[in-house]
Design a protein around this motif. Structure first.
Motif, PDB file in Angstrom:
ATOM      1  N   PRO A 269       0.811  -1.078  -0.001  1.00  0.00           N
ATOM      2  CA  PRO A 269      -0.056   0.108  -0.004  1.00  0.00           C
ATOM      3  C   PRO A 269       0.862   1.190  -0.009  1.00  0.00           C
ATOM      4  O   PRO A 269       1.930   1.271   0.586  1.00  0.00           O
ATOM      5  CB  PRO A 269      -0.868  -0.358   1.310  1.00  0.00           C
ATOM      6  N   GLU A 270       0.323   2.144  -0.404  1.00  0.00           N
ATOM      7  CA  GLU A 270       1.003   3.586  -0.535  1.00  0.00           C
ATOM      8  C   GLU A 270       1.245   4.050   1.005  1.00  0.00           C
ATOM      9  O   GLU A 270       0.444   3.945   1.614  1.00  0.00           O
ATOM     10  CB  GLU A 270       0.265   4.683  -1.295  1.00  0.00           C
ATOM     11  N   GLY A 271       2.571   4.709   1.293  1.00  0.00           N
ATOM     12  CA  GLY A 271       2.844   5.110   2.580  1.00  0.00           C
ATOM     13  C   GLY A 271       2.990   4.053   3.700  1.00  0.00           C
ATOM     14  O   GLY A 271       3.193   4.348   4.801  1.00  0.00           O
ATOM     15  N   ALA A 272       3.038   2.804   3.091  1.00  0.00           N
ATOM     16  CA  ALA A 272       3.429   1.916   4.114  1.00  0.00           C
ATOM     17  C   ALA A 272       4.884   1.839   4.666  1.00  0.00           C
ATOM     18  O   ALA A 272       5.711   2.300   4.342  1.00  0.00           O
ATOM     19  CB  ALA A 272       3.183   0.286   3.270  1.00  0.00           C
ATOM     20  N   THR A 273       4.754   1.460   5.979  1.00  0.00           N
ATOM     21  CA  THR A 273       5.990   1.079   6.856  1.00  0.00           C
ATOM     22  C   THR A 273       6.558  -0.519   6.360  1.00  0.00           C
ATOM     23  O   THR A 273       5.606  -1.314   6.435  1.00  0.00           O
ATOM     24  CB  THR A 273       6.044   1.134   8.326  1.00  0.00           C
ATOM     25  N   ILE A 274       7.504  -0.789   5.675  1.00  0.00           N
ATOM     26  CA  ILE A 274       7.915  -2.239   5.185  1.00  0.00           C
ATOM     27  C   ILE A 274       9.130  -2.397   6.132  1.00  0.00           C
ATOM     28  O   ILE A 274      10.415  -1.841   5.945  1.00  0.00           O
ATOM     29  CB  ILE A 274       8.135  -1.913   3.516  1.00  0.00           C
ATOM     30  N   GLY A 275       8.935  -3.650   6.597  1.00  0.00           N
ATOM     31  CA  GLY A 275      10.399  -4.495   7.144  1.00  0.00           C
ATOM     32  C   GLY A 275      10.786  -5.313   6.014  1.00  0.00           C
ATOM     33  O   GLY A 275       9.911  -5.733   5.324  1.00  0.00           O
ATOM     34  N   CYS A 276      12.115  -5.553   6.001  1.00  0.00           N
ATOM     35  CA  CYS A 276      12.724  -6.485   4.928  1.00  0.00           C
ATOM     36  C   CYS A 276      13.604  -7.398   5.579  1.00  0.00           C
ATOM     37  O   CYS A 276      14.770  -6.922   6.306  1.00  0.00           O
ATOM     38  CB  CYS A 276      13.594  -5.577   3.857  1.00  0.00           C
ATOM     39  N   GLY A 277      13.235  -8.510   5.588  1.00  0.00           N
ATOM     40  CA  GLY A 277      14.333  -9.582   6.230  1.00  0.00           C
ATOM     41  C   GLY A 277      15.572  -9.723   5.086  1.00  0.00           C
ATOM     42  O   GLY A 277      15.260  -9.171   3.976  1.00  0.00           O
ATOM     43  N   ASP A 278      16.773 -10.001   5.713  1.00  0.00           N
ATOM     44  CA  ASP A 278      17.781 -10.281   4.748  1.00  0.00           C
ATOM     45  C   ASP A 278      17.730 -11.140   3.715  1.00  0.00           C
ATOM     46  O   ASP A 278      17.482 -12.347   4.059  1.00  0.00           O
ATOM     47  CB  ASP A 278      18.974 -10.592   5.667  1.00  0.00           C
TER      48      ASP A 278
ATOM     49  N   VAL B 257       5.786  -4.917  13.971  1.00  0.00           N
ATOM     50  CA  VAL B 257       4.671  -3.934  13.949  1.00  0.00           C
ATOM     51  C   VAL B 257       4.820  -3.242  12.422  1.00  0.00           C
ATOM     52  O   VAL B 257       3.972  -2.398  12.351  1.00  0.00           O
ATOM     53  CB  VAL B 257       4.575  -3.006  15.009  1.00  0.00           C
ATOM     54  N   SER B 258       5.373  -3.689  11.441  1.00  0.00           N
ATOM     55  CA  SER B 258       5.213  -3.043  10.309  1.00  0.00           C
ATOM     56  C   SER B 258       4.073  -3.191   9.286  1.00  0.00           C
ATOM     57  O   SER B 258       3.385  -4.212   9.865  1.00  0.00           O
ATOM     58  CB  SER B 258       6.668  -3.477   9.541  1.00  0.00           C
ATOM     59  N   ASP B 259       3.735  -2.333   8.460  1.00  0.00           N
ATOM     60  CA  ASP B 259       2.426  -2.465   7.569  1.00  0.00           C
ATOM     61  C   ASP B 259       2.612  -3.787   6.646  1.00  0.00           C
ATOM     62  O   ASP B 259       1.892  -4.421   6.549  1.00  0.00           O
ATOM     63  CB  ASP B 259       1.960  -1.287   6.793  1.00  0.00           C
TER      64      ASP B 259
ATOM     65  N   GLY C  14       2.515 -10.222  13.608  1.00  0.00           N
ATOM     66  CA  GLY C  14       2.903  -9.071  13.898  1.00  0.00           C
ATOM     67  C   GLY C  14       2.479  -8.091  12.674  1.00  0.00           C
ATOM     68  O   GLY C  14       1.421  -7.375  12.676  1.00  0.00           O
ATOM     69  N   PRO C  15       3.129  -8.251  11.483  1.00  0.00           N
ATOM     70  CA  PRO C  15       2.966  -7.250  10.531  1.00  0.00           C
ATOM     71  C   PRO C  15       1.613  -7.411   9.891  1.00  0.00           C
ATOM     72  O   PRO C  15       0.944  -8.468   9.940  1.00  0.00           O
ATOM     73  CB  PRO C  15       4.114  -7.708   9.613  1.00  0.00           C
ATOM     74  N   ASP C  16       0.964  -6.144   9.259  1.00  0.00           N
ATOM     75  CA  ASP C  16      -0.504  -6.598   8.743  1.00  0.00           C
ATOM     76  C   ASP C  16      -0.479  -7.413   7.492  1.00  0.00           C
ATOM     77  O   ASP C  16      -1.502  -8.254   7.360  1.00  0.00           O
ATOM     78  CB  ASP C  16      -0.695  -5.188   8.349  1.00  0.00           C
ATOM     79  N   ARG C  17       0.569  -7.050   6.772  1.00  0.00           N
ATOM     80  CA  ARG C  17       0.784  -8.190   5.569  1.00  0.00           C
ATOM     81  C   ARG C  17       2.206  -8.806   5.361  1.00  0.00           C
ATOM     82  O   ARG C  17       3.081  -8.132   5.633  1.00  0.00           O
ATOM     83  CB  ARG C  17       0.295  -7.369   4.304  1.00  0.00           C
ATOM     84  N   ILE C  18       2.240  -9.798   5.111  1.00  0.00           N
ATOM     85  CA  ILE C  18       3.631 -10.745   5.047  1.00  0.00           C
ATOM     86  C   ILE C  18       3.626 -11.366   3.635  1.00  0.00           C
ATOM     87  O   ILE C  18       2.665 -11.995   3.167  1.00  0.00           O
ATOM     88  CB  ILE C  18       3.482 -11.679   5.972  1.00  0.00           C
ATOM     89  N   ILE C  19       4.617 -10.811   2.789  1.00  0.00           N
ATOM     90  CA  ILE C  19       5.037 -11.402   1.517  1.00  0.00           C
ATOM     91  C   ILE C  19       6.229 -12.018   1.383  1.00  0.00           C
ATOM     92  O   ILE C  19       7.405 -11.811   1.758  1.00  0.00           O
ATOM     93  CB  ILE C  19       4.929 -10.150   0.608  1.00  0.00           C
ATOM     94  N   VAL C  20       6.381 -13.335   1.067  1.00  0.00           N
ATOM     95  CA  VAL C  20       7.387 -14.286   0.701  1.00  0.00           C
ATOM     96  C   VAL C  20       7.772 -14.158  -0.746  1.00  0.00           C
ATOM     97  O   VAL C  20       6.745 -14.429  -1.317  1.00  0.00           O
ATOM     98  CB  VAL C  20       7.279 -15.488   1.172  1.00  0.00           C
ATOM     99  N   ILE C  21       8.846 -13.870  -1.019  1.00  0.00           N
ATOM    100  CA  ILE C  21       9.271 -14.142  -2.585  1.00  0.00           C
ATOM    101  C   ILE C  21      10.494 -14.990  -2.752  1.00  0.00           C
ATOM    102  O   ILE C  21      11.220 -14.807  -2.037  1.00  0.00           O
ATOM    103  CB  ILE C  21       9.463 -12.589  -3.311  1.00  0.00           C
TER     104      ILE C  21
END
Length: 247
Positions: free
Chosen positions: A63-72, A129-131, A162-169
């Motif tokens: 989403p626009e303006g989201a806070t994104i956490g990135c795993g290594d 707690v990231s988006d 925790g995060p609102d949305r989780i994306i595995v790629i």
């Protein structure tokens, strides 16, 4: 009566197969089976042919303006999304501390190790707690399960709750027959390559060529997660890319 076989000879290049087409079709067939089983396990799952399509899909899921956490994840690094995220007004949480503690202390200029430790902990807590939390996978099974191994556990924690949305790629090189094969892939491929990335070239698996279940102080295989089905009440997406990406 002999056959004049020489008249049937043609240049090798005329009988060679289209290797790239075969590889793509092979990747697609495997990935589509895995996607079908991921969906059976309640994940929102997708297959795309290449990293360009993966970038577009990933951008549409953030989403626009989201806070994104990135795993290594070298898969994420290969997609090079940071500028595109900034253009959507997103904040990407620094992941230098996720790489390793020594890198964080040296690259951020902290003189006091205790201050560095507290700052690192705060950043990693913000992952939870990231988006949106983005990560790769050490392995994805053909029956739709996700296998990851961590040293500290921040990446695994962000992938569970925790995060609102989780994306595995993940690239198709991460596909394996089953969970046991996934664990073997970690020990045989993913962990040794990550040790080389971190400069941990004294680890036994690098010398032996296989995991020896060592007790080396720099061992990074401390925590294993196997996500059998989508965690309850989560918004969980899995993108499989028809290329070899990451470790």
């Amino acid at each position: 009566m002999s056959v004049d076989w020489k008249k049937y000879l043609v240049p090798l290049k005329e009988v060679s197969n289209d290797t790239e087409r075969i590889r793509k079709e092979y990747f697609r067939n495997k990935a589509e089976t895995a996607v079908k089983n991921l969906k059976k396990n309640e994940f929102d799952a997708y297959y795309v042919d290449n990293r360009s399509e993966a970038r577009k899909l990933l951008l549409s899921l953030v989403p626009e303006g989201a806070t994104i956490g990135c795993g290594d994840s070298h898969t994420l690094f290969a997609l090079d999304m940071e500028e595109a995220f900034r253009e959507k007004g997103c904040t990407v949480i620094a992941h230098v501390c996720a790489r390793n503690r020594r890198a964080f202390e040296s690259e951020t200029g902290f003189q006091n190790k205790e201050e560095a430790r507290r700052a690192m902990r705060e950043i990693l807590q913000n992952y939870l707690v990231s988006d949106v939390f983005l990560l790769g996978a050490n392995a994805i099974t053909m029956d739709g399960q996700i296998v990851n191994v961590d040293g500290r556990g921040n990446r695994i924690a962000g992938s569970i709750y925790g995060p609102d949305r989780i994306i595995v790629i993940a690239g198709v090189n991460k596909l394996v027959p089953d969970v046991e094969a996934g664990r073997q892939r970690v020990g045989f491929t993913a962990a040794p390559m990550n040790h080389l990335k971190y400069g941990r070239d004294g680890l036994p698996c690098l010398k032996a060529g296989v995991c020896v279940d060592c007790r080396h102080p720099e061992r990074a295989c401390h925590i294993t997660s196997i996500i059998h089905r989508k965690p309850q009440d989560s918004d969980f997406h899995v993108i499989l890319v028809g290329e070899e990406l990451g470790f």
